[in-house]
Motif scaffolding. Sequence first.
Motif, PDB file in Angstrom:
ATOM      1  N   PHE A   7      11.431  69.932  67.014  1.00 23.08           N
ATOM      2  CA  PHE A   7      11.473  68.847  66.032  1.00 23.08           C
ATOM      3  C   PHE A   7      12.695  67.867  65.919  1.00 23.08           C
ATOM      4  O   PHE A   7      12.614  67.046  65.421  1.00 23.08           O
ATOM      5  CB  PHE A   7      11.259  69.656  64.897  1.00 23.08           C
ATOM      6  N   ILE A   8      13.712  68.572  66.388  1.00 26.89           N
ATOM      7  CA  ILE A   8      14.984  67.725  66.485  1.00 26.89           C
ATOM      8  C   ILE A   8      14.855  66.513  67.467  1.00 26.89           C
ATOM      9  O   ILE A   8      14.936  65.278  67.418  1.00 26.89           O
ATOM     10  CB  ILE A   8      16.306  68.710  66.716  1.00 26.89           C
ATOM     11  N   ALA A   9      14.277  67.090  68.659  1.00 28.90           N
ATOM     12  CA  ALA A   9      14.073  66.272  69.776  1.00 28.90           C
ATOM     13  C   ALA A   9      12.946  65.214  69.295  1.00 28.90           C
ATOM     14  O   ALA A   9      12.956  63.804  69.471  1.00 28.90           O
ATOM     15  CB  ALA A   9      13.508  66.971  71.088  1.00 28.90           C
ATOM     16  N   PHE A  10      11.825  65.596  68.624  1.00 24.09           N
ATOM     17  CA  PHE A  10      10.875  64.624  68.119  1.00 24.09           C
ATOM     18  C   PHE A  10      11.309  63.710  67.278  1.00 24.09           C
ATOM     19  O   PHE A  10      11.094  62.640  67.293  1.00 24.09           O
ATOM     20  CB  PHE A  10       9.917  65.580  67.618  1.00 24.09           C
ATOM     21  N   GLY A  11      12.242  64.213  66.201  1.00 23.26           N
ATOM     22  CA  GLY A  11      12.793  63.107  65.185  1.00 23.26           C
ATOM     23  C   GLY A  11      13.692  62.203  65.813  1.00 23.26           C
ATOM     24  O   GLY A  11      13.739  61.067  65.697  1.00 23.26           O
ATOM     25  N   PHE A  12      14.622  62.748  66.637  1.00 21.55           N
ATOM     26  CA  PHE A  12      15.408  61.654  67.492  1.00 21.55           C
ATOM     27  C   PHE A  12      14.786  60.714  68.193  1.00 21.55           C
ATOM     28  O   PHE A  12      14.894  59.423  68.221  1.00 21.55           O
ATOM     29  CB  PHE A  12      16.321  62.611  68.426  1.00 21.55           C
ATOM     30  N   SER A  13      13.631  60.942  69.049  1.00 21.23           N
ATOM     31  CA  SER A  13      12.865  60.347  69.647  1.00 21.23           C
ATOM     32  C   SER A  13      11.994  59.204  68.876  1.00 21.23           C
ATOM     33  O   SER A  13      11.876  57.962  69.187  1.00 21.23           O
ATOM     34  CB  SER A  13      11.916  60.937  70.683  1.00 21.23           C
ATOM     35  N   LEU A  14      11.437  59.657  67.819  1.00 22.16           N
ATOM     36  CA  LEU A  14      10.869  58.747  66.735  1.00 22.16           C
ATOM     37  C   LEU A  14      11.685  57.768  66.168  1.00 22.16           C
ATOM     38  O   LEU A  14      11.565  56.376  66.023  1.00 22.16           O
ATOM     39  CB  LEU A  14      10.257  59.470  65.735  1.00 22.16           C
ATOM     40  N   THR A  15      12.957  58.113  65.833  1.00 19.95           N
ATOM     41  CA  THR A  15      13.857  57.341  65.369  1.00 19.95           C
ATOM     42  C   THR A  15      14.175  56.182  66.527  1.00 19.95           C
ATOM     43  O   THR A  15      14.408  55.034  65.882  1.00 19.95           O
ATOM     44  CB  THR A  15      15.004  58.092  64.807  1.00 19.95           C
ATOM     45  N   ALA A  16      14.624  56.660  67.601  1.00 20.47           N
ATOM     46  CA  ALA A  16      15.077  55.687  68.686  1.00 20.47           C
ATOM     47  C   ALA A  16      13.880  54.957  68.660  1.00 20.47           C
ATOM     48  O   ALA A  16      14.212  53.611  68.982  1.00 20.47           O
ATOM     49  CB  ALA A  16      15.407  56.536  69.874  1.00 20.47           C
ATOM     50  N   LEU A  17      12.747  55.242  68.946  1.00 20.70           N
ATOM     51  CA  LEU A  17      11.564  54.359  68.937  1.00 20.70           C
ATOM     52  C   LEU A  17      11.599  53.222  68.055  1.00 20.70           C
ATOM     53  O   LEU A  17      11.150  52.046  68.345  1.00 20.70           O
ATOM     54  CB  LEU A  17      10.161  55.221  69.182  1.00 20.70           C
ATOM     55  N   ILE A  18      11.824  53.565  66.578  1.00 23.36           N
ATOM     56  CA  ILE A  18      11.699  52.867  65.343  1.00 23.36           C
ATOM     57  C   ILE A  18      12.779  51.754  65.274  1.00 23.36           C
ATOM     58  O   ILE A  18      12.574  50.533  65.186  1.00 23.36           O
ATOM     59  CB  ILE A  18      11.223  53.484  64.343  1.00 23.36           C
TER      60      ILE A  18
END
Length: 187
Positions: free
Chosen positions: A15-26
Amino acid sequence: LIMRNWRALFATVFFIAFGFSLTALIVGFDDMQTYAIITVARDIEDFRGYVVNHSIGGIVTRLFGKPMGWFEPIVEIPYIVSLLIMLLSIGVLVYTILKLREMAGEKELSDYAFGLTLVTMLLLSPITWSHIFPVLILPMGLLLREYIEDSSSSRLRLLLFILFCVSLPDVLIARTLVSIHYPLKMP
């Protein structure tokens, strides 16, 4: 890690990696980097000594740091503030780890371990505003349960002291104290 709950560890990392990736994408990686390196560092520097910062860093900065216009330290020795914050933080972290290792094997102490982790998290964070205090409901409930089971006067005094500290209207008190030292004012 102490309880060897690997599923929880992998879920946390995911979930940390997912949140980081989603934030970087947005917002983009450059904005994330700017926020992490520049904005957070500036905010920590600006608000570390703020009167409503209840972390170890906030308390030590107000006691020993350089004056920031609306508070005066008890003893002004700003060159050791960072060292003192680091030493106290390491002490709290080591104490927490040792206590968690003691509690690791006993299921009935898991609430206490989680409560200790919550308190440690708030103390070690560079900025801890009072609006995060509802997180302390579990540790306060555990203290209350301990008092009900063994109602010694020392436990009652500890419980009342903690409740008093958490309940103080810190901004109101800060404004009152700062108004005594006119023309200073709290930002």
